[in-house]
Scaffold this active site. Sequence first.
Site, PDB file in Angstrom:
ATOM      1  N   SER A   1      -2.909  -8.001   2.719  1.00 16.55           N
ATOM      2  CA  SER A   1      -3.332  -7.843   4.334  1.00 16.55           C
ATOM      3  C   SER A   1      -3.530  -9.148   4.901  1.00 16.55           C
ATOM      4  O   SER A   1      -3.391  -9.477   5.985  1.00 16.55           O
ATOM      5  CB  SER A   1      -4.671  -6.755   4.287  1.00 16.55           C
ATOM      6  OG  SER A   1      -3.981  -5.465   4.085  1.00 16.55           O
TER       7      SER A   1
ATOM      8  N   LYS B   1     -15.201  -7.690   6.137  1.00 11.15           N
ATOM      9  CA  LYS B   1     -16.135  -8.443   6.996  1.00 11.15           C
ATOM     10  C   LYS B   1     -15.800  -8.524   8.195  1.00 11.15           C
ATOM     11  O   LYS B   1     -16.462  -7.845   9.167  1.00 11.15           O
ATOM     12  CB  LYS B   1     -16.777  -9.669   6.301  1.00 11.15           C
ATOM     13  CG  LYS B   1     -17.532  -9.605   5.111  1.00 11.15           C
ATOM     14  CD  LYS B   1     -18.916 -10.021   5.057  1.00 11.15           C
ATOM     15  CE  LYS B   1     -19.817  -9.369   4.010  1.00 11.15           C
ATOM     16  NZ  LYS B   1     -19.119  -9.244   2.770  1.00 11.15           N
TER      17      LYS B   1
ATOM     18  N   ARG C   1      -1.971  -6.419  -8.409  1.00 11.56           N
ATOM     19  CA  ARG C   1      -1.039  -7.062  -8.230  1.00 11.56           C
ATOM     20  C   ARG C   1      -0.756  -7.949  -9.334  1.00 11.56           C
ATOM     21  O   ARG C   1       0.003  -7.724 -10.207  1.00 11.56           O
ATOM     22  CB  ARG C   1      -1.101  -7.883  -7.004  1.00 11.56           C
ATOM     23  CG  ARG C   1      -0.581  -7.011  -5.557  1.00 11.56           C
ATOM     24  CD  ARG C   1      -0.992  -7.895  -4.520  1.00 11.56           C
ATOM     25  NE  ARG C   1      -2.328  -8.026  -4.576  1.00 11.56           N
ATOM     26  CZ  ARG C   1      -3.347  -8.598  -3.390  1.00 11.56           C
ATOM     27  NH1 ARG C   1      -2.635  -8.428  -2.143  1.00 11.56           N
ATOM     28  NH2 ARG C   1      -4.461  -8.644  -3.593  1.00 11.56           N
TER      29      ARG C   1
ATOM     30  N   HIS D   1       0.818  -1.217   0.015  1.00  9.98           N
ATOM     31  CA  HIS D   1       0.185   0.182   0.208  1.00  9.98           C
ATOM     32  C   HIS D   1       0.661   1.412   0.055  1.00  9.98           C
ATOM     33  O   HIS D   1       0.734   2.392  -0.847  1.00  9.98           O
ATOM     34  CB  HIS D   1      -0.879   0.014   1.213  1.00  9.98           C
ATOM     35  CG  HIS D   1      -1.951  -0.961   1.399  1.00  9.98           C
ATOM     36  ND1 HIS D   1      -2.074  -1.817   2.479  1.00  9.98           N
ATOM     37  CD2 HIS D   1      -2.762  -1.373   0.564  1.00  9.98           C
ATOM     38  CE1 HIS D   1      -2.886  -2.727   2.152  1.00  9.98           C
ATOM     39  NE2 HIS D   1      -3.635  -2.337   1.075  1.00  9.98           N
TER      40      HIS D   1
END
Length: 163
Positions: A129, A42, A91, A18
């Site tokens: 992540s 979520k 990516r 990031h």
Amino acid sequence: MGKIAVYPGSFDPVTNGHCDLVQRGLRLFDKVIVAIASNGTKNPLFTIEERLEMLKETFKEMPGVEMDCFDGLLVNYVVKRGADAILRGLRAVSDFEYEFQMALMNRKLNKKVQTVFLMTGLRWIFISSSIIKEAAQFGGDTSGMVPDIVCEKLKEKFGASRP
Ligand code: PNS
């Protein structure tokens, strides 16, 4: 007024991938707003406040970067902030379908809002992540893949790295 990009995401947590994207985004835009979607992931590991704190620490020496969070539709937030574009990283092939779908939906929702994609730096192509959280959960060392503050917070969440 200069060009503004909104870089939206869950940032749960922010990774060096990031950071690389923000740095390169700043070569195209005068300001990059890193915006956490409060309805993004979520079951987030970090609260919005924790994610915001890590972003603030990460980008504290980069004047062109602003941190924020938003609710609801991204395109509405982009208009509200007077931004010129949405910035997203790509990516590998696997990201393409999701990003393409999201960019087209966003354009359908507001045809004035453009999405700009930058390829993730080669060094960070395998980092997400989710994979960082998985490695940290089982005691993996994430240093060099995430900002130092994130490394510390992951250790706090999961306990110090096991041998
Ligand atoms: O880091 P992520 O989880 O890939 O980011 C996804 C994000 C937050 C950019 C996306 O879910 C989003 O824009 N959410 C806000 C709601 C929205 O506008 N969705 C896209 C059109 S339906």
